[in-house]
Write a protein that holds these residues in place. Structure first.
Motif, PDB file in Angstrom:
ATOM      1  N   LEU A 126       0.965  -1.236   0.075  1.00  0.00           N
ATOM      2  CA  LEU A 126       0.000   0.060   0.043  1.00  0.00           C
ATOM      3  C   LEU A 126       1.036   1.184  -0.029  1.00  0.00           C
ATOM      4  N   ALA A 127       1.920   1.152   0.846  1.00  0.00           N
ATOM      5  CA  ALA A 127       2.733   2.259   0.729  1.00  0.00           C
ATOM      6  C   ALA A 127       3.346   2.514  -0.450  1.00  0.00           C
ATOM      7  N   ASP A 128       4.006   1.615  -1.185  1.00  0.00           N
ATOM      8  CA  ASP A 128       4.516   1.644  -2.471  1.00  0.00           C
ATOM      9  C   ASP A 128       3.633   2.024  -3.419  1.00  0.00           C
ATOM     10  N   SER A 129       2.270   1.719  -3.301  1.00  0.00           N
ATOM     11  CA  SER A 129       1.113   2.124  -4.334  1.00  0.00           C
ATOM     12  C   SER A 129       1.037   3.654  -4.195  1.00  0.00           C
ATOM     13  N   ARG A 130       1.085   4.061  -3.004  1.00  0.00           N
ATOM     14  CA  ARG A 130       0.599   5.380  -2.634  1.00  0.00           C
ATOM     15  C   ARG A 130       1.728   6.267  -3.283  1.00  0.00           C
ATOM     16  N   THR A 131       2.887   5.960  -3.124  1.00  0.00           N
ATOM     17  CA  THR A 131       4.000   6.599  -3.467  1.00  0.00           C
ATOM     18  C   THR A 131       4.107   6.662  -5.125  1.00  0.00           C
ATOM     19  N   ARG A 132       4.014   5.314  -5.714  1.00  0.00           N
ATOM     20  CA  ARG A 132       3.636   5.284  -7.488  1.00  0.00           C
ATOM     21  C   ARG A 132       2.625   6.323  -7.656  1.00  0.00           C
ATOM     22  N   THR A 133       1.437   6.237  -7.152  1.00  0.00           N
ATOM     23  CA  THR A 133       0.100   7.029  -7.404  1.00  0.00           C
ATOM     24  C   THR A 133       0.533   8.384  -7.357  1.00  0.00           C
ATOM     25  N   GLY A 134       1.203   9.062  -6.380  1.00  0.00           N
ATOM     26  CA  GLY A 134       1.591  10.196  -6.284  1.00  0.00           C
ATOM     27  C   GLY A 134       2.642  10.725  -7.539  1.00  0.00           C
ATOM     28  N   ASP A 135       3.628   9.882  -7.666  1.00  0.00           N
ATOM     29  CA  ASP A 135       4.410  10.234  -8.792  1.00  0.00           C
ATOM     30  C   ASP A 135       3.906  10.253 -10.203  1.00  0.00           C
ATOM     31  N   LEU A 136       2.781   9.441 -10.337  1.00  0.00           N
ATOM     32  CA  LEU A 136       2.245   9.215 -11.726  1.00  0.00           C
ATOM     33  C   LEU A 136       1.015  10.489 -11.818  1.00  0.00           C
TER      34      LEU A 136
END
Length: 123
Positions: free
Chosen positions: A30-40
């Motif tokens: 979930l933390a990785d997904s949030r980070t990638r979503t923010g970057d995208l």
């Protein structure tokens, strides 16, 4: 009976350990997904902003955006009945938008010789 109890305790401890491992993996995912979503999201916003600016520059460069001159009669206190007649575009040589292609059974093909939209009638 104590042997059976020891096996049950071992199974319960293994279940708790597996559940803990699964919980940690889910939290990391979930933390990785949030980070990638923010970057995208940031990249998409930058791309949209760049495309909007590029479209605005292209629109201005093509002559479609007509800047209006200030109304010379405004200082005199006179006004036109039709507000579109009070100003004139600064770019007189911009070609007007092309009309949509004709449709129908008797429509003829457009000929480049019949197109006077780019002709400079003043020069």
């Amino acid at each position: 009976m104590s042997e059976f109890q020891a096996k049950l305790d071992a199974i319960a401890a293994e279940r708790v350990a597996r559940q803990d491992l699964i919980s940690r993996r889910v939290a990391a995912s979930l933390a990785d997904s949030r980070t990638r979503t923010g970057d995208l999201t940031a990249a998409a916003a930058a791309t949209v902003q760049r495309l909007v600016e590029q479209a605005a520059r292209a629109k201005t460069a093509a002559g479609w955006e007509l800047r209006e001159k200030p109304d010379p009669n405004a200082a005199l206190g006179m006004a036109f009945e039709d507000p579109e007649m009070s100003t004139e575009p600064t770019n007189r040589h911009a070609s007007p938008p092309r009309p949509p292609a004709r449709r129908g059974r008797h429509a003829r093909m457009e000929d480049a010789e019949d197109d006077y939209s780019t002709k400079d009638w003043l020069g």
